[in-house]
Design a protein around this motif. Structure first.
Motif, mmCIF file in Angstrom:
data_model
loop_
_atom_site.group_PDB
_atom_site.id
_atom_site.type_symbol
_atom_site.label_atom_id
_atom_site.label_comp_id
_atom_site.label_asym_id
_atom_site.label_seq_id
_atom_site.Cartn_x
_atom_site.Cartn_y
_atom_site.Cartn_z
ATOM 1 N N GLY A 61 60.672 -78.241 -58.139
ATOM 2 C CA GLY A 61 60.118 -78.531 -56.829
ATOM 3 C C GLY A 61 58.613 -78.491 -56.719
ATOM 4 N N ARG A 62 57.886 -78.466 -57.840
ATOM 5 C CA ARG A 62 56.425 -78.516 -57.804
ATOM 6 C C ARG A 62 55.946 -79.654 -58.695
ATOM 7 N N THR A 79 57.440 -75.440 -47.685
ATOM 8 C CA THR A 79 58.325 -76.525 -48.131
ATOM 9 C C THR A 79 59.304 -76.899 -47.033
ATOM 10 N N HIS A 86 56.539 -80.896 -63.376
ATOM 11 C CA HIS A 86 57.618 -81.810 -63.718
ATOM 12 C C HIS A 86 57.586 -82.184 -65.195
ATOM 13 N N ASP A 125 61.910 -85.334 -48.884
ATOM 14 C CA ASP A 125 61.857 -85.002 -50.310
ATOM 15 C C ASP A 125 60.434 -84.736 -50.797
ATOM 16 N N ARG A 178 62.840 -79.513 -63.349
ATOM 17 C CA ARG A 178 63.162 -79.441 -61.928
ATOM 18 C C ARG A 178 62.831 -78.060 -61.367
ATOM 19 N N ARG A 223 58.960 -80.749 -45.321
ATOM 20 C CA ARG A 223 60.050 -81.695 -45.559
ATOM 21 C C ARG A 223 60.629 -82.247 -44.263
ATOM 22 N N GLU A 227 57.133 -82.801 -52.014
ATOM 23 C CA GLU A 227 56.938 -81.637 -52.870
ATOM 24 C C GLU A 227 55.481 -81.186 -52.753
#
Length: 306
Positions: free
Chosen positions: A159-160, A256, A164, A265, A157, A260, A267
């Protein structure tokens, strides 16, 4: 992984475990390469050439055993004849089949990763600029998985979307029944690739047998009876790419917040400079990839196209 044999620990010789390998490359003519039966050329998986253009592709075999590894040699020869090469933008990802152990191997795999992942990354010589594609397994991840086993618990986790999937990516067990080991640099050299495959197979075999492994790189290789060296070497990226990433990292927090408001949500996959300003690609969890162009003004960022 449900509905399959589930037993851990269980001793399985490393040569009896099926594997796959994702071979990234630039150049060549991927559309024209004749494929062996079951092999796949992922033409939508593009890399970056020395001029910054999308290039090459990603080549993948069907699940195979060690005894079938000669297919890799043959396909590499076909790529090289077409003018393909591996550069700094390419990686080499090895998938190792977990289905002979099933879901019970995932927790010990995470536990082992916490202690030996740095050693494995050192053995494979991961280039610094590629570390975003193979972040570490964390203690929080292990606890989340223990509390509620799921693919989501196994995703890093930050955010990219690029990061992941951990360097020891157990989330792949939910997709295709494998663990994906992502540390190796790109290569089209058969010996370098096959040494990497051997190391990954021996590692998973040892975890499957319940062995405790050293956190020292050389000791780890010796315990696994795997090569200590001879893996794909580190290739530094050009200065322009470093500068692009520095700019991207500086802009991600600001952009970001903006994107958003348009993609719930969402990314940021990447940010690229374009003549009009910047182009921002956003991964939409509920739909296709989105792309926007912005330009800076005296009062903030103006959306100029989507």
């Amino acid at each position: 992984m449900g509905g399959r044999t589930t037993m851990w620990p269980k001793t399985i010789h490393w040569q009896d475990i099926r594997f796959g390998v994702e071979i990234e490359f630039v150049g060549g003519a991927p559309e024209q390469v004749e494929l062996l039966p079951g092999w796949i050329m992922s033409l939508d998986e593009r890399q970056i050439d020395e001029q910054g253009n999308e290039s090459g592709s990603e080549l993948k075999p069907p699940p195979m055993l060690w005894s079938e590894r000669g297919q890799i040699d043959e396909m590499l020869r076909r790529l090289l004849r077409q003018g393909a090469a591996a550069n700094w933008s390419c990686g080499l990802h090895v998938h190792v089949d977990l289905r002979q152990w099933g879901e019970p191997i995932v927790t010990p795999l995470l536990e082992t990763a916490l202690s030996v992942q740095a050693a494995l990354r050192t053995l494979l010589g991961t280039s610094e600029h590629r570390e975003i594609f193979c972040p570490p397994v964390t203690g929080d991840m292990l606890e989340r998985y223990r509390d509620e086993p799921s693919e989501k618990a196994l995703r890093y986790r930050n955010g990219r979307p690029q990061s992941h999937r951990c360097g020891i990516n157990a989330a792949a067990s939910y997709d295709i029944g494998t663990v994906e080991i992502r540390y190796a640099n790109g290569s089209l050299d058969y010996d370098e690739i096959i040494r990497t495959v051997e190391l990954c197979l021996r590692f998973v075999s040892a975890v499957g047998a319940g062995r405790r492994l050293s956190a020292d790189p050389k000791l780890l290789a010796n315990e696994l009876e795997a090569p200590v060296d001879g893996y794909p070497p580190e290739v530094p990226p050009p200065q322009w790419y470093k500068e692009r990433i520095w700019l991207e990292n500086a802009l991600v927090p600001v952009m970001t917040t903006i994107v958003r408001q348009m993609v719930r949500d969402g990314e940021i996959l990447h940010i690229l400079p374009v003549p009009e300003g910047i182009a921002v690609s956003v991964e939409n969890p509920d739909g296709p990839l989105c792309s926007y162009k912005f330009r800076p003004t005296g009062t903030g960022w103006e959306l100029i196209s989507d």
